[in-house]
Design a protein around this motif. Structure first.
Motif, PDB file in Angstrom:
ATOM      1  N   LEU A 289       0.827  -1.213   0.000  1.00 51.15           N
ATOM      2  CA  LEU A 289       0.000   0.000   0.000  1.00 51.15           C
ATOM      3  C   LEU A 289       0.860   1.262   0.000  1.00 51.15           C
ATOM      4  CD1 LEU A 289      -2.603  -1.069   2.704  1.00 51.15           C
ATOM      5  CD2 LEU A 289      -3.061  -0.805   0.267  1.00 51.15           C
ATOM      6  N   PRO A 290       0.312   2.375  -0.497  1.00 52.09           N
ATOM      7  CA  PRO A 290       1.004   3.662  -0.354  1.00 52.09           C
ATOM      8  C   PRO A 290       1.167   4.014   1.124  1.00 52.09           C
ATOM      9  CG  PRO A 290      -0.776   3.822  -1.954  1.00 52.09           C
ATOM     10  CD  PRO A 290      -0.930   2.494  -1.278  1.00 52.09           C
ATOM     11  N   GLU A 291       2.139   4.855   1.444  1.00 52.70           N
ATOM     12  CA  GLU A 291       2.485   5.155   2.838  1.00 52.70           C
ATOM     13  C   GLU A 291       1.294   5.599   3.669  1.00 52.70           C
ATOM     14  OE1 GLU A 291       5.592   7.933   5.444  1.00 52.70           O
ATOM     15  OE2 GLU A 291       5.484   8.140   3.261  1.00 52.70           O
ATOM     16  N   GLU A 292       0.469   6.492   3.130  1.00 48.44           N
ATOM     17  CA  GLU A 292      -0.668   7.012   3.885  1.00 48.44           C
ATOM     18  C   GLU A 292      -1.624   5.895   4.286  1.00 48.44           C
ATOM     19  OE1 GLU A 292      -4.394  10.174   3.275  1.00 48.44           O
ATOM     20  OE2 GLU A 292      -2.981   9.774   1.638  1.00 48.44           O
ATOM     21  N   TYR A 293      -1.899   4.979   3.365  1.00 51.36           N
ATOM     22  CA  TYR A 293      -2.804   3.874   3.640  1.00 51.36           C
ATOM     23  C   TYR A 293      -2.139   2.832   4.545  1.00 51.36           C
ATOM     24  CZ  TYR A 293      -6.070   5.571   0.110  1.00 51.36           C
ATOM     25  OH  TYR A 293      -6.979   6.330  -0.577  1.00 51.36           O
ATOM     26  N   ARG A 294      -0.850   2.587   4.289  1.00 54.13           N
ATOM     27  CA  ARG A 294      -0.113   1.622   5.117  1.00 54.13           C
ATOM     28  C   ARG A 294      -0.126   2.050   6.576  1.00 54.13           C
ATOM     29  NH1 ARG A 294       4.365   1.846   2.530  1.00 54.13           N
ATOM     30  NH2 ARG A 294       5.564   3.179   3.942  1.00 54.13           N
ATOM     31  N   ASP A 295       0.110   3.332   6.813  1.00 58.09           N
ATOM     32  CA  ASP A 295       0.113   3.870   8.172  1.00 58.09           C
ATOM     33  C   ASP A 295      -1.257   3.714   8.820  1.00 58.09           C
ATOM     34  OD1 ASP A 295       1.526   5.876  10.227  1.00 58.09           O
ATOM     35  OD2 ASP A 295      -0.529   6.547   9.921  1.00 58.09           O
ATOM     36  N   PHE A 296      -2.310   4.043   8.081  1.00 60.38           N
ATOM     37  CA  PHE A 296      -3.667   3.977   8.634  1.00 60.38           C
ATOM     38  C   PHE A 296      -4.043   2.550   9.023  1.00 60.38           C
ATOM     39  CE2 PHE A 296      -8.228   3.214   7.768  1.00 60.38           C
ATOM     40  CZ  PHE A 296      -8.772   4.008   8.772  1.00 60.38           C
ATOM     41  N   MET A 301      -4.572  -2.212  12.821  1.00 60.08           N
ATOM     42  CA  MET A 301      -4.154  -3.546  13.244  1.00 60.08           C
ATOM     43  C   MET A 301      -3.658  -3.538  14.685  1.00 60.08           C
ATOM     44  SD  MET A 301      -2.209  -4.903   9.805  1.00 60.08           S
ATOM     45  CE  MET A 301      -1.495  -6.329  10.633  1.00 60.08           C
ATOM     46  N   VAL A 302      -2.882  -2.513  15.037  1.00 58.03           N
ATOM     47  CA  VAL A 302      -2.372  -2.400  16.407  1.00 58.03           C
ATOM     48  C   VAL A 302      -3.534  -2.295  17.389  1.00 58.03           C
ATOM     49  CG1 VAL A 302      -1.118  -0.921  18.013  1.00 58.03           C
ATOM     50  CG2 VAL A 302      -0.146  -1.412  15.765  1.00 58.03           C
ATOM     51  N   LEU A 303      -4.527  -1.466  17.066  1.00 57.57           N
ATOM     52  CA  LEU A 303      -5.695  -1.323  17.937  1.00 57.57           C
ATOM     53  C   LEU A 303      -6.449  -2.645  18.064  1.00 57.57           C
ATOM     54  CD1 LEU A 303      -7.016   2.161  16.740  1.00 57.57           C
ATOM     55  CD2 LEU A 303      -5.935   1.633  18.933  1.00 57.57           C
ATOM     56  N   HIS A 304      -6.526  -3.386  16.976  1.00 55.71           N
ATOM     57  CA  HIS A 304      -7.222  -4.677  16.993  1.00 55.71           C
ATOM     58  C   HIS A 304      -6.476  -5.672  17.881  1.00 55.71           C
ATOM     59  CE1 HIS A 304     -10.065  -7.612  15.597  1.00 55.71           C
ATOM     60  NE2 HIS A 304      -9.111  -8.391  15.077  1.00 55.71           N
ATOM     61  N   ILE A 305      -5.150  -5.686  17.788  1.00 52.38           N
ATOM     62  CA  ILE A 305      -4.345  -6.568  18.635  1.00 52.38           C
ATOM     63  C   ILE A 305      -4.512  -6.197  20.102  1.00 52.38           C
ATOM     64  CG2 ILE A 305      -1.978  -7.201  19.265  1.00 52.38           C
ATOM     65  CD1 ILE A 305      -1.279  -7.020  16.278  1.00 52.38           C
ATOM     66  N   GLN A 306      -4.458  -4.896  20.384  1.00 50.90           N
ATOM     67  CA  GLN A 306      -4.623  -4.454  21.771  1.00 50.90           C
ATOM     68  C   GLN A 306      -5.982  -4.876  22.323  1.00 50.90           C
ATOM     69  OE1 GLN A 306      -3.913  -0.232  21.395  1.00 50.90           O
ATOM     70  NE2 GLN A 306      -1.781  -0.430  22.027  1.00 50.90           N
ATOM     71  N   ASP A 307      -7.027  -4.737  21.489  1.00 51.24           N
ATOM     72  CA  ASP A 307      -8.374  -5.051  21.935  1.00 51.24           C
ATOM     73  C   ASP A 307      -8.565  -6.552  22.162  1.00 51.24           C
ATOM     74  OD1 ASP A 307     -11.204  -4.451  22.438  1.00 51.24           O
ATOM     75  OD2 ASP A 307     -11.554  -5.436  20.512  1.00 51.24           O
ATOM     76  N   LYS A 308      -7.975  -7.369  21.285  1.00 46.16           N
ATOM     77  CA  LYS A 308      -8.228  -8.803  21.327  1.00 46.16           C
ATOM     78  C   LYS A 308      -7.210  -9.601  22.150  1.00 46.16           C
ATOM     79  CE  LYS A 308     -11.863  -8.701  18.673  1.00 46.16           C
ATOM     80  NZ  LYS A 308     -13.202  -9.057  19.202  1.00 46.16           N
TER      81      LYS A 308
END
Length: 315
Positions: A289-296, A301-308
């Protein structure tokens, strides 16, 4: 120096029942005093160990500096007869040496074939077996290894974690142990199981600014003390004087959770290794993905890992 500093609690006369029911479930370091360790604390002098260990060849770490770094490998591996190692490690200056007259020695005993066999001092040093009693705080079938640790005065070992619970038995000499919680891993600048921050007392905060947020737990061990180090707790050890220790590792998880090729007790559980491989593949996919999308999407993904996956049961 890290952030907050806490003393590791010390308790005397702890029974197996008290340890297993009330202390072990807390998953925190603890110094146990007054445990029956046998005659080793009085018998294991330099002369006695030199005589009993004799000419058995052992592989050792040798460094010209006091702070050993496993990441940069600022040491060399050499082989010495066990008796000669004990003699040299007990000295401040050496008449015989590999690198320099004030070089430092560190023994982490190995199995007969380190690729297949775990360390067990009862097998590698059978004449010493009768001198030491392991704390009977775990089931015999959980036992994994018992490891000789012999260090020169002033030697400091790198900060790392192990994947199994262990008792560090301080047989002779004194050690200072600094520990960090698994919950502070993000502040320790990890390379595999080891921290890049070598000097935990005077860290380079320009290079490692987050290290100041890590909570530090500290204790001093004297002969006869036993330190419980729960799996995944990071520890950094300084030998304040020549000393002999024994680590006893046991399996906290069911046997099938561990890597069957692990003879050291420091390979991540197989499920954790598989998850890390899946994450690597996910990151390679994100890189398309382009940088802007990759970052988003990485942040999502990080939030999903933290939540689960993050636990609310630990500090």
């Amino acid at each position: 120096m890290a952030g907050q500093c806490f003393p590791v609690p010390r308790l005397e006369g702890v029974s197996q029942e008290q340890f297993m029911e009330h202390l072990y479930p807390q998953r925190k370091p603890l110094v146990l005093e007054g445990i029956d360790l046998g005659t080793c604390t009085s018998k294991w002098t330099v002369d006695y160990l030199s005589q009993i260990g004799g000419r058995k060849e052992v592989k050792i770490h040798v460094a010209a500096v006091a702070q050993m770094d496993f990441i940069s490998k600022n040491f060399v591996y050499r082989t010495l007869p066990f008796g000669k190692l004990v003699q040299r490690a007990s000295e401040e200056k050496h008449k015989e040496f590999f690198i320099s007259e004030d070089e430092k020695y560190y023994l982490r005993s190995l199995g007969e074939d380190p690729r297949k066999d775990v360390a067990d001092i009862r097998k590698q040093f059978p004449l010493l077996e009768g001198d030491i009693k392991f704390p009977k705080f775990f089931k015999e079938e959980q036992f994994f290894s018992s490891v000789f640790r012999i260090s020169s005065p002033g030697l400091q070992l790198w900060t790392h974690y192990d994947v199994m619970d262990n008792f560090l038995i301080q047989v002779t000499g004194k050690k200072r142990v600094v520990l960090f919680s698994p919950r502070d891993a993000q502040y320790l600048y990890l390379s595999g199981t080891k921290s890049e921050v070598l000097n935990v007392d005077n860290p380079d905060l320009a290079k490692y600014p987050l290290f100041s947020k890590a909570r530090r737990y500290e204790c001093s061990l004297k002969a006869g003390d036993v330190l419980f180090i729960p799996a995944l707790w990071f520890h950094n050890v300084v030998s304040e004087e020549f000393g002999v220790g024994v680590n006893v590792f046991w399996k906290h998880l069911p046997s099938e959770c561990y890597d069957k090729t692990d003879t050291y007790g420091n390979k991540d559980p197989t499920a954790a290794s598989r998850a890390a491989q899946i994450l690597d593949r996910a990151l390679k996919t994100l890189a398309e993905l382009p940088e802007e999308y990759r970052d988003f999407y990485a942040r999502r993904m990080v939030l999903h890992i933290q939540d689960k996956a993050y636990s609310k049961s630990f500090e």
